[in-house]
Design a protein around this motif. Structure first.
Motif, PDB file in Angstrom:
ATOM      1  N   UNK A  31      -1.380  57.103  -6.911  1.00 46.38           N
ATOM      2  CA  UNK A  31      -2.537  57.349  -7.768  1.00 46.38           C
ATOM      3  C   UNK A  31      -3.311  58.582  -7.313  1.00 46.38           C
ATOM      4  N   UNK A  32      -3.483  58.725  -6.020  1.00 49.76           N
ATOM      5  CA  UNK A  32      -4.200  59.888  -5.505  1.00 49.76           C
ATOM      6  C   UNK A  32      -3.427  61.174  -5.770  1.00 49.76           C
ATOM      7  N   UNK A  33      -2.105  61.112  -5.614  1.00 48.64           N
ATOM      8  CA  UNK A  33      -1.272  62.275  -5.903  1.00 48.64           C
ATOM      9  C   UNK A  33      -1.313  62.607  -7.389  1.00 48.64           C
ATOM     10  N   UNK A  34      -1.243  61.588  -8.237  1.00 49.27           N
ATOM     11  CA  UNK A  34      -1.301  61.807  -9.681  1.00 49.27           C
ATOM     12  C   UNK A  34      -2.643  62.394 -10.096  1.00 49.27           C
ATOM     13  N   UNK A  35      -3.703  61.951  -9.469  1.00 50.27           N
ATOM     14  CA  UNK A  35      -5.045  62.445  -9.790  1.00 50.27           C
ATOM     15  C   UNK A  35      -5.149  63.938  -9.498  1.00 50.27           C
ATOM     16  N   UNK A  36      -4.684  64.354  -8.333  1.00 48.11           N
ATOM     17  CA  UNK A  36      -4.746  65.773  -7.993  1.00 48.11           C
ATOM     18  C   UNK A  36      -3.734  66.583  -8.791  1.00 48.11           C
ATOM     19  N   UNK A  37      -2.660  65.930  -9.252  1.00 49.36           N
ATOM     20  CA  UNK A  37      -1.618  66.637  -9.990  1.00 49.36           C
ATOM     21  C   UNK A  37      -1.897  66.795 -11.459  1.00 49.36           C
ATOM     22  N   UNK A  38      -2.954  66.159 -11.973  1.00 50.90           N
ATOM     23  CA  UNK A  38      -3.332  66.362 -13.359  1.00 50.90           C
ATOM     24  C   UNK A  38      -2.777  65.364 -14.348  1.00 50.90           C
ATOM     25  N   UNK A  39      -2.219  64.246 -13.886  1.00 49.91           N
ATOM     26  CA  UNK A  39      -1.775  63.213 -14.809  1.00 49.91           C
ATOM     27  C   UNK A  39      -2.986  62.583 -15.507  1.00 49.91           C
ATOM     28  N   UNK A  40      -2.778  62.128 -16.737  1.00 50.68           N
ATOM     29  CA  UNK A  40      -3.862  61.571 -17.535  1.00 50.68           C
ATOM     30  C   UNK A  40      -4.315  60.215 -17.012  1.00 50.68           C
ATOM     31  N   UNK A  41      -3.354  59.323 -16.728  1.00 55.02           N
ATOM     32  CA  UNK A  41      -3.681  57.975 -16.270  1.00 55.02           C
ATOM     33  C   UNK A  41      -2.443  57.307 -15.686  1.00 55.02           C
ATOM     34  N   UNK A  42      -2.682  56.156 -15.070  1.00 54.90           N
ATOM     35  CA  UNK A  42      -1.602  55.350 -14.516  1.00 54.90           C
ATOM     36  C   UNK A  42      -1.693  53.961 -15.122  1.00 54.90           C
ATOM     37  N   UNK A  43      -0.533  53.422 -15.477  1.00 56.64           N
ATOM     38  CA  UNK A  43      -0.438  52.088 -16.046  1.00 56.64           C
ATOM     39  C   UNK A  43       0.220  51.146 -15.044  1.00 56.64           C
ATOM     40  N   UNK A  44      -0.224  49.889 -15.031  1.00 55.48           N
ATOM     41  CA  UNK A  44       0.352  48.865 -14.153  1.00 55.48           C
ATOM     42  C   UNK A  44       0.768  47.682 -15.013  1.00 55.48           C
ATOM     43  N   UNK A  45       1.998  47.216 -14.807  1.00 51.89           N
ATOM     44  CA  UNK A  45       2.585  46.222 -15.701  1.00 51.89           C
ATOM     45  C   UNK A  45       2.558  44.823 -15.090  1.00 51.89           C
ATOM     46  N   UNK A  46       2.319  43.845 -15.945  1.00 48.73           N
ATOM     47  CA  UNK A  46       2.331  42.442 -15.535  1.00 48.73           C
ATOM     48  C   UNK A  46       3.753  41.885 -15.602  1.00 48.73           C
TER      49      UNK A  46
END
Length: 326
Positions: A31-46
């Protein structure tokens, strides 16, 4: 990055011989890497009763990740609504929205996310899936500004207007999302067959809503990114074996090891499992960018949900980094 916004589906995968605690640690890193890399969001699946997936308590995991990030959007991809009452989900995600305003997203699916025995252990009935459209509408009301007299309200939840996305792998979800004027996300990272027909149906039957005057579609796509095309192809070959290992280990007292799974990749079951990864971008940064752009155009979607399914979490993180770099 591609011109199309990218998000990530993180299943909090548990490595072979790894621990669930390690999986959560790596999810924070991702998540921290995605945040700095410019991804829009992260999804987590049940998912439930799957030893290689640790994201079953979706809202709890989102709370943990939100506490260790600053700006990136976080959502359920998704909450399997037949497993829960709409009120409970409204309270959970209303709580998250109050703690992290503007960052929380609620993706909803109709499938149980597990096997029959585990579904019964969840104390639900198969008829619950038939109530999915009504449950979505009820959940929307709990999260709205409405304050009906002599009615139940969600506290927290009311007034948070947590954005809802309908997930699906068939025309059912596409029809519901279009009818309700909601964003739609197709699970083409593991169910590729109906991708084109579902997105076309969603767009052609879309009924504009106040929150979403225009349709908004996303689709899942696997990614195997490495420094070079050759390294990425080798990575994907191991990823296929690992996917076969995970699926065919279900119900066994001991999971298959990599060598055992390698012997099964060309069996009918192995080929079927590998076919689930039909839509995969494979290559170094340049080729991955080109393949993601081509897939977004082919699928006719507004956002790509990337799934970095490499066998190890370190390789997943590197794939996330290189895709962002592209």
């Amino acid at each position: 990055m591609t011109a199309t916004p990218l998000s990530i589906l993180d299943l909090a995968t548990v490595e072979a011989n790894g621990t669930i605690a390690d999986a959560f640690h790596h999810s924070v890193e991702m998540a921290q890497l995605a945040e700095t890399g410019g991804y829009t969001r992260i999804w987590y699946a049940e998912h439930h009763n799957m030893p290689s997936i640790a994201s079953s308590a979706t809202s709890v995991l989102i709370a943990h990740i939100a506490a260790h990030t600053q700006t990136i959007g976080l959502g359920s991809g998704g909450v399997m609504l037949p497993n829960h009452s709409p009120l409970v989900i409204a309270e959970q995600f209303g709580t998250l929205a109050e703690l992290h305003p503007g960052r929380i997203h609620l993706g909803l699916g109709r499938a149980p996310g597990t096997d029959g025995a585990t579904f019964r252990a969840l104390r639900r009935t198969y008829e619950a899936a038939d109530n999915f459209p009504a449950d979505v509408a009820e959940l929307q009301k709990y999260l709205s500004d409405e304050l009906p007299r002599k009615a139940v309200n969600a506290y927290p939840g009311r007034g948070t207007r947590v954005p809802i996305t309908i997930l699906g792998s068939s025309l059912f979800g596409a029809s519901l999302a279009a009818q309700y004027g909601l964003p739609y996300s197709f699970a083409s990272h593991f169910a590729p067959q109906a991708l084109k027909s579902a997105i076309q149906h969603y767009r052609s039957h879309y009924v504009p809503s106040e929150a979403h005057p225009e349709p908004y579609a996303s689709a899942g796509v696997n990614v195997a990114a490495a420094d070079t095309d050759a390294e990425a192809e080798a990575l994907f070959a191991r990823t296929e074996v690992n996917r076969v290992r995970q699926f065919l280990s279900r119900g066994r007292e001991e999971e298959l090891n990599f060598d055992e799974a390698s012997q099964l990749v060309d069996t009918p079951a192995g080929r079927e499992i590998r076919g689930m990864m039909q839509y995969t971008a494979i290559g170094g940064p340049t080729r991955v960018r080109e393949e993601l752009e081509a897939f977004a155009k082919f699928a006719d979607v507004d956002e790509l949900v990337t799934v970095h399914a490499a066998p190890t979490r370190a390789e997943q993180l590197e794939s996330v980094r290189l895709t962002a770099q592209a």
